[in-house]
Design a protein around this motif. Structure first.
Motif, PDB file in Angstrom:
ATOM      1  N   MET A   1      40.351  35.539  39.813  1.00 20.58           N
ATOM      2  CA  MET A   1      40.506  34.216  39.260  1.00 20.58           C
ATOM      3  C   MET A   1      41.834  34.138  38.521  1.00 20.58           C
ATOM      4  SD  MET A   1      37.789  32.158  37.191  1.00 20.58           S
ATOM      5  CE  MET A   1      37.796  31.977  35.504  1.00 20.58           C
ATOM      6  N   ALA A   2      42.574  33.101  38.759  1.00 20.96           N
ATOM      7  CA  ALA A   2      43.851  32.913  38.082  1.00 20.96           C
ATOM      8  C   ALA A   2      43.596  32.530  36.636  1.00 20.96           C
ATOM      9  CB  ALA A   2      44.658  31.831  38.781  1.00 20.96           C
ATOM     10  N   GLY A   3      44.265  33.207  35.719  1.00 19.00           N
ATOM     11  CA  GLY A   3      44.070  32.974  34.292  1.00 19.00           C
ATOM     12  C   GLY A   3      45.066  31.983  33.723  1.00 19.00           C
ATOM     13  N   ILE A   4      45.054  31.866  32.424  1.00 22.90           N
ATOM     14  CA  ILE A   4      45.919  30.915  31.730  1.00 22.90           C
ATOM     15  C   ILE A   4      47.387  31.256  31.956  1.00 22.90           C
ATOM     16  CG2 ILE A   4      46.604  30.066  29.449  1.00 22.90           C
ATOM     17  CD1 ILE A   4      43.643  30.414  28.658  1.00 22.90           C
ATOM     18  N   ARG A   5      47.725  32.531  31.900  1.00 22.94           N
ATOM     19  CA  ARG A   5      49.125  32.918  32.124  1.00 22.94           C
ATOM     20  C   ARG A   5      49.588  32.490  33.516  1.00 22.94           C
ATOM     21  NH1 ARG A   5      47.454  38.028  29.627  1.00 22.94           N
ATOM     22  NH2 ARG A   5      48.144  37.953  27.498  1.00 22.94           N
ATOM     23  N   THR A   6      48.734  32.705  34.510  1.00 20.09           N
ATOM     24  CA  THR A   6      49.091  32.315  35.876  1.00 20.09           C
ATOM     25  C   THR A   6      49.350  30.817  35.946  1.00 20.09           C
ATOM     26  OG1 THR A   6      47.713  34.095  36.734  1.00 20.09           O
ATOM     27  CG2 THR A   6      48.331  32.359  38.276  1.00 20.09           C
ATOM     28  N   VAL A  54      46.253  41.409  45.759  1.00 17.63           N
ATOM     29  CA  VAL A  54      45.398  42.370  46.436  1.00 17.63           C
ATOM     30  C   VAL A  54      43.941  41.998  46.185  1.00 17.63           C
ATOM     31  CG1 VAL A  54      44.736  44.805  46.553  1.00 17.63           C
ATOM     32  CG2 VAL A  54      47.119  44.194  46.135  1.00 17.63           C
ATOM     33  N   HIS A  55      43.140  42.020  47.239  1.00 16.01           N
ATOM     34  CA  HIS A  55      41.702  41.761  47.129  1.00 16.01           C
ATOM     35  C   HIS A  55      40.963  43.075  47.306  1.00 16.01           C
ATOM     36  CE1 HIS A  55      42.388  37.452  47.430  1.00 16.01           C
ATOM     37  NE2 HIS A  55      43.221  37.712  48.406  1.00 16.01           N
ATOM     38  N   ILE A  59      37.044  41.204  43.711  1.00 17.28           N
ATOM     39  CA  ILE A  59      38.024  41.248  42.633  1.00 17.28           C
ATOM     40  C   ILE A  59      39.410  41.017  43.226  1.00 17.28           C
ATOM     41  CG2 ILE A  59      39.075  42.681  40.854  1.00 17.28           C
ATOM     42  CD1 ILE A  59      36.345  44.169  40.737  1.00 17.28           C
ATOM     43  N   THR A  60      40.169  40.135  42.602  1.00 14.28           N
ATOM     44  CA  THR A  60      41.535  39.847  43.033  1.00 14.28           C
ATOM     45  C   THR A  60      42.472  40.187  41.897  1.00 14.28           C
ATOM     46  OG1 THR A  60      40.730  38.056  44.428  1.00 14.28           O
ATOM     47  CG2 THR A  60      43.078  38.065  43.913  1.00 14.28           C
ATOM     48  N   VAL A  61      43.514  40.961  42.199  1.00 15.50           N
ATOM     49  CA  VAL A  61      44.517  41.307  41.204  1.00 15.50           C
ATOM     50  C   VAL A  61      45.891  40.939  41.750  1.00 15.50           C
ATOM     51  CG1 VAL A  61      43.175  43.162  40.150  1.00 15.50           C
ATOM     52  CG2 VAL A  61      44.684  43.699  42.039  1.00 15.50           C
ATOM     53  N   GLY A  62      46.833  40.723  40.843  1.00 14.75           N
ATOM     54  CA  GLY A  62      48.207  40.458  41.242  1.00 14.75           C
ATOM     55  C   GLY A  62      48.592  38.990  41.256  1.00 14.75           C
TER      56      GLY A  62
END
Length: 183
Positions: A1-6, A54-55, A59-62
């Protein structure tokens, strides 16, 4: 999930790209060629940013890294089109937003995370819960024959802090199984 920083990165990058196009068109007498070039650069950078995502299972990171890549590209486009003041101001605003987000949402998109799987005695579950910091959550637990199999998601600002917490858990809680996985 894209956060506030994203979201801050994407909003700021989009704003910068939108401002750079009309300003350069006015400076060149209404020519749109330079703004088309900027659009093509940003499209290409989107593919570079996609490579940072990356998935792993669900979980998705990056995502923040990809947004950062896009934003830096926008700063580069603005600078390359002769708008260093706009680029500098955008970078300063992004720095200020980042500082605010770090203070108001320190848990957002922690750069380091690990799964910790342990098997402990059922009576130690409360002791384990009591020693966990707020950024650590219990993903699942399953009771079996007087023992509890617990899966923790540990997030932190760096790997050393996470490893120190895992060491502390290993010292204070009697466990028959321990497995650590990074993601």
């Amino acid at each position: 999930m894209a956060g506030i920083r994203t979201h801050c990165l994407l909003e700021s990058a989009g704003c910068l790209a939108a401002l750079a196009g009309p300003v350069i068109a006015l400076q060149t007498g209404g020519s749109q060629d330079q703004t088309r070039l900027a659009g093509q650069i940003l499209t290409g950078i989107g593919f570079v940013g996609a490579g940072a995502i990356v998935h792993r299972g669900n979980i998705t990171v990056g995502v923040t890294t990809a947004a950062s890549i896009f934003f830096v590209a926008c700063i580069g486009v603005a600078t390359g089109l002769g708008l260093p003041t706009l680029a500098s101001l955008s970078a300063l605003i992004l720095h200020i937003l980042g500082s605010i987000v770090r203070r108001t949402h320190p848990e957002d998109e922690a750069p380091a995370s690990k799964f910790l799987k342990v098997r402990i005695k059922a009576e130690q579950l409360d002791a384990l819960k009591a020693m966990l910091p707020t950024e650590t959550r219990i993903k699942s637990f399953e009771k079996q024959d007087g023992e509890v199999k617990v899966v923790l998601v540990i997030k932190g600002r760096n790997w050393d802090r996470i490893d120190a917490l895992i060491d502390q858990i290993a010292k204070e809680i009697d466990m028959s199984l321990m497995d650590v996985q990074s993601y």
